[in-house]
Design an enzyme around this catalytic site. Structure first.
Site, short mmCIF file in Angstrom:
data_model
loop_
_atom_site.label_atom_id
_atom_site.label_comp_id
_atom_site.label_asym_id
_atom_site.label_seq_id
_atom_site.Cartn_x
_atom_site.Cartn_y
_atom_site.Cartn_z
N GLU A 53 25.49 60.43 -7.30
CA GLU A 53 25.15 59.07 -6.86
C GLU A 53 26.34 58.20 -7.21
OE1 GLU A 53 22.60 58.40 -5.12
OE2 GLU A 53 21.70 60.37 -5.40
N GLU A 108 34.83 48.56 -3.98
CA GLU A 108 33.71 48.18 -4.85
C GLU A 108 34.22 47.34 -6.02
OE1 GLU A 108 31.70 51.26 -7.19
OE2 GLU A 108 29.78 50.34 -6.67
N CYS A 114 24.54 49.42 -8.43
CA CYS A 114 25.18 50.02 -7.25
C CYS A 114 24.50 49.54 -5.97
CB CYS A 114 25.15 51.54 -7.36
SG CYS A 114 23.52 52.19 -7.70
O1 TXE Z 1 32.37 54.99 -14.30
P1 TXE Z 1 32.61 56.49 -14.56
P2 TXE Z 1 33.08 53.76 -15.00
C1 TXE Z 1 31.56 52.26 -10.36
C2 TXE Z 1 32.00 50.84 -10.52
C3 TXE Z 1 32.85 50.89 -11.72
C4 TXE Z 1 33.52 52.23 -11.53
C5 TXE Z 1 34.02 52.86 -12.79
O2 TXE Z 1 32.79 50.46 -9.41
O3 TXE Z 1 33.77 49.85 -11.79
O4 TXE Z 1 32.51 53.05 -11.00
O5 TXE Z 1 33.05 52.76 -13.81
C6 TXE Z 1 31.48 59.93 -17.23
N1 TXE Z 1 34.01 64.13 -15.78
N2 TXE Z 1 30.26 52.53 -10.96
O6 TXE Z 1 34.51 53.98 -15.34
O7 TXE Z 1 33.92 56.67 -15.26
C7 TXE Z 1 31.51 58.69 -18.06
O8 TXE Z 1 31.79 58.99 -19.41
C8 TXE Z 1 32.71 63.97 -16.05
C9 TXE Z 1 29.18 52.71 -10.05
O9 TXE Z 1 32.24 53.41 -16.13
O10 TXE Z 1 32.36 57.19 -13.30
C10 TXE Z 1 30.13 58.13 -17.80
O11 TXE Z 1 29.18 58.80 -18.59
N3 TXE Z 1 32.18 62.80 -16.43
C11 TXE Z 1 28.01 53.24 -10.70
C12 TXE Z 1 29.90 58.46 -16.33
O12 TXE Z 1 30.81 59.53 -16.05
C13 TXE Z 1 33.00 61.73 -16.52
C14 TXE Z 1 27.70 52.91 -12.08
C15 TXE Z 1 30.21 57.31 -15.38
O13 TXE Z 1 31.49 56.81 -15.65
C16 TXE Z 1 34.37 61.85 -16.23
C17 TXE Z 1 28.88 52.77 -12.89
C18 TXE Z 1 34.88 63.11 -15.84
N4 TXE Z 1 36.14 63.30 -15.53
C19 TXE Z 1 30.09 52.56 -12.30
N5 TXE Z 1 34.94 60.63 -16.37
C20 TXE Z 1 26.76 53.44 -9.87
N6 TXE Z 1 26.84 54.25 -8.82
O14 TXE Z 1 25.71 52.94 -10.20
C21 TXE Z 1 33.96 59.79 -16.74
N7 TXE Z 1 32.79 60.45 -16.85
#
Ligand code: TXE
Length: 486
Positions: free
Chosen positions: A254, A390, A288
């Protein structure tokens, strides 16, 4: 005299016990409303994931054979404990994330309890198919739990989204290694305490805290974790696919959104306006599903714009713990800087900031918090970066449109396709537009009206797969067809 503050240390939850990370190292956890470190998060690594996976693997045979009524009872007890701890959990969520306490009390925590209740009872009704071949044979499909599932969740709706994954995985008979966001780990930690109280057998759920590139990656590439359920950024989703794809893991992703709100001139104006306020700025725009591109039919554009700006100016950005606060802090300093950089970009791209567009500096202990004024920008083309990428903050753009065709083209122009909102009183128009929108979810004359039975997820770069209802059980089970010749 230097005052030494007591820093609570969050612990991992592995094999039924709250434990330190093997490395014994911790990272800072910030309270975004004051911009200060207030607790410490385990800086776990692949060794902790290894322990958690071993525990989950060992617990799987018994848990998967535990009668579903018994699994259901334990998970319902967990739901009850979440409800009993509503105030404590909501305060923790608000402190960790910056969101208004009132929102955490009304939405985040009750929904976490509903997630467990919904899937704990849902599994009792989940049946599989049978296909008779007249007098020749009968097929029946077994739906079996898969094994250890990896659940990785984000910071915007911390306990809400964490439990949205864990609950169906456990109810279906799997065991779980879960990782909450390192930006908002606290309520997942409190949940682990409640799991012990609920009597969840050891190893059934394991929670490993830490950084994405350490813990998240270790979960993604672990050979004993065949299922990955992830919610977060699109770039991270792509990294997960790169590792888990060639391992043929089952994946549900998602990801981000850049959702359009389409407001026709035959809408119920007041309802459209009121709901657009919510869909723009709820949770500081960090959902989101928030609508970040607002398209308004030209005939009512000026009227809508003036009313929208006027109402937005009245929103209170303030202490998340105050009951009259509409917007609290955004989640972190880097995130605040990212959101504000998009306002600058919008201006460079020719946009005009109608209201907001800046950091809000509050007084006293909140002076270093990460607050942003709710922001409305007009005058941008639909295809500029501000309208394509986004932002994930309290920043929306507003644009007029003339025809249905034109607005559909603009709405569908991004690489995302999560949710859309349509405002019209004309049912035929609503059906027509809904069918042509490239998105996984369309709300007509409402927003974020959720029935947990419905498929939830996006198309294009907004994700792969669907959560919600029986879709989640389909994801967290493996179908096996048995054909018996008569
Ligand atoms: O998300 P991350 P971030 C979007 C929003 C935001 C951007 C980045 O635009 O500005 O994403 O946010 C874990 N392998 N959304 O940096 O990094 C991380 O530790 C496996 C949309 O916070 O994607 C956390 O637990 N896991 C969104 C989770 O992934 C990894 C909600 C999400 O973090 C990883 C949040 C890796 N390589 C942000 N790197 C929505 N769809 O609702 C990080 N994580």
């Amino acid at each position: 005299m230097v005052q030494i503050k007591f820093m609570q240390k969050i612990q991992n939850y592995i094999n039924g016990e709250l434990v330190e990370p093997i490395s014994k190292t911790y990272i800072d956890n910030y309270n975004p409303s004051i911009g200060e470190v207030y607790s410490l998060i385990p800086d776990s690594d692949e060794q902790d994931v290894e322990l958690a996976t071993k525990a989950a693997k060992a617990a799987f045979p018994k848990w998967s054979k535990t009668p579903k009524d018994d699994r259901s009872r334990i998970l319902q007890k967990l739901a009850q404990l979440i409800e009993d701890n509503l105030d404590r959990l909501a305060e923790a969520e608000s402190r960790d994330n910056g969101k208004p306490l009132s929102l955490a009390k009304r939405v985040d925590i009750p929904r976490a309890a509903s997630n467990f209740n919904f899937y704990a009872t849902g599994i009792l009704h989940y049946a599989s198919e049978s296909h008779a071949m007249e007098d020749t044979a009968i097929n029946y499909t077994l739906r079996e739990p898969i094994g250890v599932c990896g659940c990785i969740s984000p910071w915007n709706l911390p306990l809400y989204l964490f439990t949205w994954k864990i609950a169906p995985a456990l109810a279906a008979g799997n065991t779980v290694v879960a990782k909450p966001s390192e930006v908002t780990p606290f309520t997942a930690y409190l949940l682990s305490e409640l799991c012990v109280e609920a009597g969840l057998p050891n190893g059934v759920l394991n929670i490993v805290h830490g950084l994405g590139h350490k813990v998240g990656t270790a979960i993604t590439k672990h050979t004993d974790i065949p299922v990955i359920s992830f919610t977060g950024g699109t770039v991270t989703g792509a990294e997960i696919i790169k590792i888990a794809g060639p391992m043929f893991k089952k994946m549900s992703l998602e990801l981000g959104g850049k959702n359009p709100n389409i407001i026709f001139d035959d809408c119920d104006f007041d309802k459209a306006l009121k709901t657009t306020m919510h869909s723009s700025f709820a949770n500081q725009g960090q959902i989101c599903l928030c609508g970040s591109r607002i398209f308004v039919k030209r005939g009512i554009y000026e009227k809508f714009k003036i009313a929208f700006v006027e109402k937005t100016k009245k929103l209170k950005v303030g202490n998340p713990f105050d009951t009259d606060t509409n917007l609290g802090a955004v989640v972190s300093q880097p995130h605040m800087e990212k959101v504000l950089s998009y306002v600058k970009l919008a201006q460079e791209e020719g946009g005009t900031v109608l209201t907001g567009g800046h950091q809000v500096h509050l007084d006293g202990e909140l002076q270093n918090g990460y607050y942003i004024a709710p922001t409305i920008i007009e005058g941008l083309t639909f295809d500029c970066r501000t309208n394509q990428e986004e932002i994930f903050g309290p920043v929306v753009t507003i644009m007029p449109f003339d025809t249905e065709e034109e607005v559909l083209m603009m709405a569908n122009s991004t690489k995302y396709g999560l949710a859309s909102t349509v405002w019209t009183q004309d049912v035929t128009k609503a059906h027509n537009v809904a069918s042509k929108l490239h998105s996984g979810i369309v709300w007509v004359n409402c927003w974020l009206l959720r029935d947990l039975r419905t498929p939830f997820g996006g198309v294009k770069n907004s994700g792969v797969g669907r959560e919600g209802g029986f879709n989640a059980f389909e994801f967290f089970t493996e179908p096996k067809n048995v054909c018996i010749k008569l």
